[in-house]
Design an enzyme around this catalytic site. Structure first.
Site, short mmCIF file in Angstrom:
data_model
loop_
_atom_site.label_atom_id
_atom_site.label_comp_id
_atom_site.label_asym_id
_atom_site.label_seq_id
_atom_site.Cartn_x
_atom_site.Cartn_y
_atom_site.Cartn_z
N LEU A 21 0.85 -1.19 0.00
CA LEU A 21 0.00 0.00 0.00
C LEU A 21 0.89 1.24 0.00
O LEU A 21 1.69 1.44 0.92
CB LEU A 21 -0.92 0.03 1.23
CG LEU A 21 -1.76 -1.23 1.49
CD1 LEU A 21 -2.72 -0.99 2.65
CD2 LEU A 21 -2.52 -1.65 0.26
N VAL B 236 2.24 -1.69 4.53
CA VAL B 236 1.90 -0.27 4.42
C VAL B 236 3.21 0.53 4.37
O VAL B 236 4.07 0.36 5.23
CB VAL B 236 1.07 0.16 5.65
CG1 VAL B 236 0.74 1.64 5.59
CG2 VAL B 236 -0.21 -0.67 5.76
N CYS B 237 3.35 1.39 3.39
CA CYS B 237 4.57 2.21 3.27
C CYS B 237 4.66 3.18 4.45
O CYS B 237 3.74 3.96 4.71
CB CYS B 237 4.54 3.00 1.96
SG CYS B 237 5.85 4.22 1.86
N ILE B 238 5.77 3.15 5.15
CA ILE B 238 5.89 3.92 6.38
C ILE B 238 5.87 5.44 6.15
O ILE B 238 5.19 6.18 6.88
CB ILE B 238 7.13 3.50 7.21
CG1 ILE B 238 7.14 4.21 8.55
CG2 ILE B 238 8.43 3.74 6.45
CD1 ILE B 238 8.03 3.60 9.59
N ALA C 258 2.44 6.47 5.28
CA ALA C 258 1.58 6.29 6.45
C ALA C 258 1.76 7.43 7.45
O ALA C 258 0.79 7.96 7.99
CB ALA C 258 1.87 4.94 7.10
#
Lengths: 102, 130
Positions: free
Chosen positions: B39, B77-79, B82
């Site tokens: 994501l 999830v891409c940090i 995010a």
């Protein structure tokens, strides 16, 4: 090296189909998904573009996205093949890579 | 075949997350391996557990959580994406001094290297977005 190009926007909204057709290689195919399915409908100003495309490339349209928009399979440009999600998966594996025109 | 999925768009925006979900299900049903679902950008919003869509509408996040459980999917999830959008897990909330976290079950936060790895390891990378 063959590529499956997915187009997810209507040609009346964006020119991603046009951009794709400018650079597409002979061995490539196009899959119209989401609002991209409107390109496949017959009787529009883009129908001739798609009619020309099916002469040189395989063009597919995602059936569930056609139905979701109330479009009938008999109202699409001749030569465009309807596939379901299973067919979408098959196309992804059949072609060497997938390029999404976002 | 080994497939990787990238989602660049949030839920209920256009159709990217729904398309990715339907595609992933079809691929799993055909016996393919889903190496990872990554994501990215607004796609990280698919991972919040605090969304409450109307009861007669699909719950996109729960659909992913359910599919993750059934097939042990790696939902990443891409940090950086995010953090910009206020999506935190427990560790990140602590590290950033925030009073809550909101990541849904089945998702994990990690870096962009995970996308690069997916691109290398998987036979195909399919991107869904706006």
């Amino acid at each position: 090296m063959s590529t499956l190009h997915t187009i997810n926007k209507s040609p009346f909204d964006r020119n991603s189909l046009g951009s794709c057709l400018r650079v597409i290689s002979d061995s490539d195919a196009i899959l119209l998904i989401e609002d991209g399915i409107y390109a496949a409908t017959s009787g529009t100003i883009f129908s001739d573009v798609v009619k020309a495309a099916v002469q040189s490339h395989s063009v597919y349209v995602l059936g569930p996205d056609l139905s979701a928009r109330g479009m009938k399979e008999d109202g699409i440009v001749e030569g465009v093949n309807v596939v379901d999600y299973e067919g979408f998966v098959d196309l992804v594996t059949e072609y060497d890579k997938t390029n999404s025109w976002l | 075949m080994k497939l990787a999925i990238q989602i660049n768009e949030g839920p209920y925006q256009h159709q990217a997350s729904d398309s990715a979900y339907q595609f992933t299900r079809a691929a799993l049903a055909k016996g393919h391996e889903i190496f990872r679902v990554f994501l990215y950008h607004d796609g990280v919003n698919n991972a919040t557990r605090l969304a409450v869509p109307p009861q007669d509408d699909r719950n996109i996040t729960q659909q992913w959580t359910q599919l993750q459980k059934e097939h042990e999917l790696d939902l990443v999830v891409c940090i950086a994406a995010a953090q910009r959008r206020g999506l935190l897990d427990e560790d990140e909330a602590k590290r950033q001094g925030k009073d809550a976290n909101n990541i849904a079950e089945g998702f994990r936060i990690s870096g962009l290297g995970q996308l690069i790895e997916a691109g290398i390891e998987a036979d195909r990378l399919v991107v869904f977005g706006d």
